[in-house]
Design a protein around this motif. Structure first.
Motif, PDB file in Angstrom:
ATOM      1  N   ASN A   1      -9.636  19.798  56.344  1.00 15.74           N
ATOM      2  CA  ASN A   1      -8.784  20.421  55.372  1.00 15.74           C
ATOM      3  C   ASN A   1      -7.414  19.579  54.998  1.00 15.74           C
ATOM      4  OD1 ASN A   1      -7.460  20.851  57.654  1.00 15.74           O
ATOM      5  ND2 ASN A   1      -7.382  23.081  57.805  1.00 15.74           N
ATOM      6  N   LEU A   2      -7.277  18.632  55.391  1.00 14.57           N
ATOM      7  CA  LEU A   2      -5.882  17.932  55.190  1.00 14.57           C
ATOM      8  C   LEU A   2      -6.333  16.642  54.037  1.00 14.57           C
ATOM      9  CD1 LEU A   2      -4.683  17.517  58.876  1.00 14.57           C
ATOM     10  CD2 LEU A   2      -3.888  18.945  56.982  1.00 14.57           C
ATOM     11  N   VAL A   3      -5.320  16.193  53.356  1.00 13.59           N
ATOM     12  CA  VAL A   3      -5.295  15.182  52.430  1.00 13.59           C
ATOM     13  C   VAL A   3      -4.249  14.383  52.685  1.00 13.59           C
ATOM     14  CG1 VAL A   3      -6.806  16.209  50.746  1.00 13.59           C
ATOM     15  CG2 VAL A   3      -4.234  16.566  50.666  1.00 13.59           C
ATOM     16  N   TRP A   4      -4.280  12.952  52.268  1.00 17.87           N
ATOM     17  CA  TRP A   4      -3.200  11.921  52.907  1.00 17.87           C
ATOM     18  C   TRP A   4      -2.559  11.177  51.880  1.00 17.87           C
ATOM     19  CZ3 TRP A   4      -2.768  13.115  57.864  1.00 17.87           C
ATOM     20  CH2 TRP A   4      -3.813  13.894  58.506  1.00 17.87           C
ATOM     21  N   THR A   5      -1.096  10.634  52.143  1.00 16.49           N
ATOM     22  CA  THR A   5      -0.673  10.115  50.846  1.00 16.49           C
ATOM     23  C   THR A   5      -1.451   8.807  50.849  1.00 16.49           C
ATOM     24  OG1 THR A   5       1.480  10.717  51.825  1.00 16.49           O
ATOM     25  CG2 THR A   5       1.457   8.953  50.603  1.00 16.49           C
ATOM     26  N   GLY A   6      -1.539   8.288  49.592  1.00 18.00           N
ATOM     27  CA  GLY A   6      -2.231   7.237  49.132  1.00 18.00           C
ATOM     28  C   GLY A   6      -3.485   7.300  48.855  1.00 18.00           C
ATOM     29  N   THR A   7      -4.264   8.334  49.251  1.00 18.89           N
ATOM     30  CA  THR A   7      -5.661   8.472  48.885  1.00 18.89           C
ATOM     31  C   THR A   7      -5.906   9.012  47.618  1.00 18.89           C
ATOM     32  OG1 THR A   7      -5.808  10.850  49.926  1.00 18.89           O
ATOM     33  CG2 THR A   7      -6.148   9.061  51.483  1.00 18.89           C
ATOM     34  N   THR A   8      -7.080   9.244  46.935  1.00 24.09           N
ATOM     35  CA  THR A   8      -7.219   9.518  45.492  1.00 24.09           C
ATOM     36  C   THR A   8      -8.318  10.571  45.449  1.00 24.09           C
ATOM     37  OG1 THR A   8      -6.779   7.369  44.908  1.00 24.09           O
ATOM     38  CG2 THR A   8      -7.881   8.811  43.411  1.00 24.09           C
ATOM     39  N   VAL A   9      -8.246  11.702  44.732  1.00 19.08           N
ATOM     40  CA  VAL A   9      -9.122  12.838  44.415  1.00 19.08           C
ATOM     41  C   VAL A   9     -10.318  12.199  43.725  1.00 19.08           C
ATOM     42  CG1 VAL A   9      -9.337  15.219  43.465  1.00 19.08           C
ATOM     43  CG2 VAL A   9      -7.122  14.522  44.417  1.00 19.08           C
ATOM     44  N   SER A  10     -11.491  12.306  44.199  1.00 22.40           N
ATOM     45  CA  SER A  10     -12.644  11.699  43.548  1.00 22.40           C
ATOM     46  C   SER A  10     -13.180  12.881  42.752  1.00 22.40           C
ATOM     47  CB  SER A  10     -13.540  11.293  44.628  1.00 22.40           C
ATOM     48  OG  SER A  10     -13.291  10.083  45.471  1.00 22.40           O
ATOM     49  N   ALA A  11     -13.265  13.931  43.170  1.00 20.63           N
ATOM     50  CA  ALA A  11     -13.979  15.123  42.361  1.00 20.63           C
ATOM     51  C   ALA A  11     -13.494  16.308  42.722  1.00 20.63           C
ATOM     52  CB  ALA A  11     -15.440  14.845  42.703  1.00 20.63           C
ATOM     53  N   GLY A  12     -13.469  17.444  41.681  1.00 24.61           N
ATOM     54  CA  GLY A  12     -12.905  18.825  42.139  1.00 24.61           C
ATOM     55  C   GLY A  12     -11.355  19.031  41.700  1.00 24.61           C
ATOM     56  N   THR A  13     -11.042  20.097  42.135  1.00 25.87           N
ATOM     57  CA  THR A  13      -9.536  20.525  42.016  1.00 25.87           C
ATOM     58  C   THR A  13      -9.394  21.094  43.302  1.00 25.87           C
ATOM     59  OG1 THR A  13     -10.197  22.557  40.991  1.00 25.87           O
ATOM     60  CG2 THR A  13      -9.754  20.826  39.401  1.00 25.87           C
TER      61      THR A  13
END
Length: 940
Positions: free
Chosen positions: A226-238
């Motif tokens: 449930n964590l997202v990180w600086t510099g990564t990219t959203v591939s799909a969804g919202t």
């Protein structure tokens, strides 16, 4: 999800709090185990986001969301540092000694002053060259800062607003969509089909699923779902996610600190040159002092004895060597650039040639970092697919039976295929796996846009980790069809029928086993396998109804394909005795399969160690693993794991090159002897941390660069032999005159400097640009502990220098003897002495011409090599010959160098000495070739 929405709605109108309770440990550690309500409460924020005033207060307290600028040495300090190299110090000392000779001479010799100025000019030239190469040094911190997106969408006071990413604070609620870059570490509080590309951070090639569910306690931050990180990219969804860490507290900030703490070490060549310079300086001082001590009791003037000793010291100092070495390395840099390998530091050219171990990552280095469908199975036949990447160019074997399935797969996708911009390439917006499905459908002749218009989507049931399926519902005229894709095991369990040709048949137990077998076969080839199915439904069908009693259409196997040139490059490196070890953030199964495809391993499975395995190994155990030459690969590793592997290899005495393209590779790239980054697909972080950048991202460029690096090192050794052969020729006559009791020097310090800085430099540069000899990559790497002055190099110097020294010493005393005068009768103005002095200087220059010709190869004859390939050498030696003739015959230079005109007979004698030297080395080469042939015959 509904529970999360309820929790969020229950927070509406809550009082926004601020204060110390909002502080968090770095990278949001400890936040993953909290549910949405607990996270928002802890941060003092409601579902409406922060108020403008609270956001401003937090920004003032915590500072901007940016990494600090790394403050390196000033430009002036960097330039001044070029003069602290020991070779530069030696040149400065030579200039000072020359100035001292000028000051002590009576009358003063203006030539000494001019040569001192020339030496200082050489030092300045060296400094300018070195500074120019080093000025584009590491800017890792700036690159990390550049990866933070400039603007982001957040909720503030319940409204979506677009704010600069640097103004984000802990507690801000991010609004994320497909294609967005994540601007800060955040915990997901609401997600709809969210997947995130973490490859720049973890090295994993497949997008990671993210939900708002709380993780169990004790989960590592990077493994939290449930964590997202600086510099990564959203591939799909919202998604919506609340910021839990900014700036240096983020995971990127941790890598930044790790990278900043990694010290850059001197290259093997730098260490060897420094050691050589120390030895030469000590030897020059000791021998000069010894000569001074021997001559001082003779009763002559102290200044004369000092000038005599000065000649000895100057003869041992290779004044032209630093400039020669710098330019030779620069030539290597330019040649590597032509092979798409950009070198940022001169000494890295030789370091790459000395490499004994390459630690390579997988995604983007050995592979294209583009998911590609390799095979499609429909009952009961596998259809091969050609082409790679996202460009819809390639062939599908017998595509007609596949179009029904590929149409269904393409309709069940949220991703979009984007055509290239001018000068760019095809890209995927969204999940890369779905991008691969769109590409293979296009290759099979499916018009995706037309199909989407003909079958508009009326419902979607997003993928989740529990059911491992995604379903989309479409209306086709009066029919409603559900298309389902997902994990084969989950899909097969929900299928009751399957397509065989145009018929729908019930699935038998035998056919189920067949589907499982095909799936296993594809998986063993490292293919990621997806199943595709469908069923007819009603318009208001729910998820459970839509995903039961399915009709299986087939299976699709995809892979991040190896680069086509990698196999040959790996074979070349292995033939050259270089060990290649894969270190990747991907799974061990995928890593091993790719390693087999590119020829990195064969036979039995290698030892595979994960990051968790490395954590359990102490340093001695890891050294034991790496010292074992058996194949080993490292999977699921973090930045500190990769750096630990590199450090351990270095502790074992290896010269380590590391390849990488992600931000996670930066610490290891800095720690390695030479970091190799991908120029086209790599991150700025990796490019700035590395000293070599592959402009074409081709692993094959590494093999070419290694060959060039080995050639550069061999050329450095070659012109070392050339320069020190000349120094032996300069030293021996002076020492011989000392012990013979001759009152004057056979070669003055001014003449020595003229030879070293004038006649020797251009031919040495020509030697430094020689092309690699055949078979350069068929030899093992040189021993990194082998000094520049190895036994073989010293033997060659003494062999060639001894012959040269014997010749010029004999010529000098022969000319003095022919005068019929005792030694005591000679003065500096004696014409015979000036002629003998000139013959010594000219003899060394002529001999060096033949030395240069024979040094073009250690074993091949000059007859075999021919003169056609020696154009640069002959041109450089021609200029040296012109220079010595000018010194010999032009009156102003005669006065400067104290020389006299020589006769044709004198020149003939000097040329004969050079021919004898060449003949002697040709005999040595012939003996060497005969010994090698005999050894080969004995082995056979």
């Amino acid at each position: 999800m509904s529970a999360n929405k309820a929790a969020l709605s229950g927070c509406k109108g809550a009082t926004v709090q601020s204060g110390p309770q909002t502080s968090l440990p770095p990278s949001g550690v400890g936040s993953a185990s909290l549910d949405v309500t607990g996270r928002l409460d802890r941060l003092g924020v409601s579902s409406r986001g922060l108020s403008a005033g609270d956001a401003a207060a937090r920004l003032t307290r915590d500072g901007p969301n940016e990494l600090p600028v790394a403050r390196g040495p000033s430009v002036l300090r960097r330039f001044v540092a070029q003069f602290t190299d020991l070779f530069a110090v030696m040149l400065l000392v030579a200039a000072v000694i020359t100035l001292i000779a000028y000051e002590l001479g009576r009358p003063r010799d203006a030539g000494n002053l001019q040569l001192a100025v020339a030496i200082l000019a050489v030092v300045l030239l060296n400094a300018v060259i070195g500074f120019g190469q080093e000025f584009a040094a590491e800017r890792t911190a700036e690159a990390l800062r550049a990866m933070v997106p400039r603007r982001s969408v957040v909720l503030r006071d319940g409204e979506r607003i677009n704010v600069p990413a640097v103004s984000l604070v802990v507690g801000d609620i991010l609004v994320l969509e497909a294609g967005d870059a994540v601007p800060a570490d955040a915990q997901v509080i609401e997600a709809h089909g969210l997947t995130v590309d973490n490859s720049a951070l973890t090295g994993e090639s497949e997008p990671a699923r993210r939900t708002s569910d709380a993780d169990a306690g004790g989960v590592a931050p990077l493994d939290a779902g449930n964590l997202v990180w600086t510099g990564t990219t959203v591939s799909a969804g919202t998604a919506r996610a609340v910021v839990v860490a900014t700036a240096t507290d983020t995971e990127f900030g941790r890598i930044y600190r790790l990278t900043a703490q990694t010290r850059t070490e001197r290259s093997p060549l730098q260490r060897q040159v420094a050691a050589m310079a120390r030895r030469v300086a000590v030897a020059a001082f000791c021998i000069g002092a010894l000569v001074f001590a021997i001559r001082l009791p003779s009763g002559g003037p102290v200044v004369t004895s000092f000038v005599f000793a000065l000649g000895v010291m100057v003869a041992l100092v290779p004044e032209g060597l630093p400039a020669t070495m710098s330019v030779a390395l620069a030539v290597g840099v330019r040649r590597m650039a032509h092979r798409k390998a950009l070198i940022k530091k001169l000494v890295a050219v030789e370091t790459l040639g000395s490499t004994t171990v390459i630690c390579t990552d997988k995604t983007g280095t050995l592979t294209k970092a583009e998911m590609t469908v390799q095979a499609v199975w429909v009952p009961d036949q596998i259809h091969a697919v050609s082409g790679a990447g996202y460009e819809p160019v390639g062939d599908v074997e017998n595509p007609e039976p596949l179009r029904r399935m590929l149409r269904a797969a393409a309709l069940c996708c949220d991703a979009r295929l984007l055509p290239p911009q001018p000068g760019g390439r095809w890209r995927v917006l969204g999940d890369t796996t779905e991008g691969a499905l769109l590409v293979v459908a296009a290759k099979a002749g499916v018009d995706i846009s037309a199909e989407q218009r003909a079958a508009p989507r009326i419902e979607e049931f997003p993928f989740d980790a529990d059911r491992k399926l995604m379903t989309t519902v479409h209306r086709v005229d009066d029919t409603v069809i559900a298309h389902v894709k997902g994990a084969p095991q989950e899909l097969l369990a929900r299928c009751t029928h399957m397509m065989q040709g145009d018929d729908v048949v019930a699935i038998s137990d035998a056919m189920r086993r067949r589907v499982v077998a095909v799936t296993d076969d594809m998986s063993r080839d490292a293919l990621r396998v997806l199943g595709v199915a469908y069923r007819l439904v009603s318009a208001d069908t729910g998820q459970a109804e839509a995903e039961r009693d399915l009709i299986l259409l087939g299976l699709i196997g995809m892979l991040d394909p190896p680069r086509p040139e990698v196999s040959a490059a790996i074979a070349t490196c292995q033939r050259a005795g270089i060990r290649i070890v894969m270190v990747t953030g991907d799974s061990a199964l995928t890593a091993e399969a790719i390693a087999r495809k590119v020829g990195l391993i064969s036979g039995a499975s290698p030892r595979a160690l994960t990051g968790a395995d490395l954590d359990r190994l102490d340093d001695q155990q890891l050294r034991t693993v790496l010292a074992d030459p058996s194949p080993v690969l490292f999977a699921r590793v973090k930045p500190e794991h990769k750096m630990r592997v590199v450090s351990t290899f270095k502790d074992l005495g290896e010269i380590v090159a590391v390849t990488g393209d992600g931000a996670n590779d930066a610490p290891a790239l800095r720690r390695a002897d030479i970091g190799v980054a991908m120029g086209a697909s790599g991150t700025d972080v990796a490019r700035e941390a590395a000293v070599m950048v592959l402009l074409d991202d081709s692993f094959a460029s590494i093999a070419a660069a290694v060959e060039r690096g080995r050639s550069v090192y061999q050329n450095i050794r070659t012109f070392l032999i050339y320069v020190f052969t000349s120094n032996v020729g300069e030293l021996v006559p002076i020492v011989a005159a000392t012990f013979a009791g001759f009152p004057l020097v056979p070669l003055s310090a001014v003449q020595v400097l003229a030879i070293d800085l004038g006649s020797d430099v251009l031919p040495a540069l020509a030697l430094g640009t020689l092309q690699p000899e055949p078979g350069t990559m068929d030899k093992p790497p040189r021993n990194p502990r082998e000094p520049l002055f190895s036994a073989a190099v010293v033997r060659r110097i003494l062999f060639l220098g001894g012959i040269q020294a014997a010749g010029v010493t004999a010529v000098f005393f022969w000319h003095i003897h022919n005068a019929g005068l005792p030694f005591s009768a000679f003065t500096a103005d004696n014409p015979v002495y000036r002629e003998a002095l000139t013959m010594t200087q000219a003899g060394i220059v002529i001999s060096q011409i033949f030395v240069g010709l024979t040094l073009r190869s250690d074993r091949l004859s000059i007859v075999t090599l021919g003169l056609r390939s020696s154009g640069r050498m002959l041109a450089a030696q021609g200029l040296s010959l012109v220079a010595i003739c000018a010194i010999t015959y032009l009156p102003p230079l005669q006065r400067l160098f104290h020389t006299a005109a020589l006769s044709v007979a004198d020149w003939a004698i000097l040329v004969a000495c050079g021919v004898l030297l060449l003949a002697a080395d040709e005999i040595r080469k012939a003996v060497l070739r005969a010994q090698r042939r005999h050894a080969s015959f004995a082995v056979a």
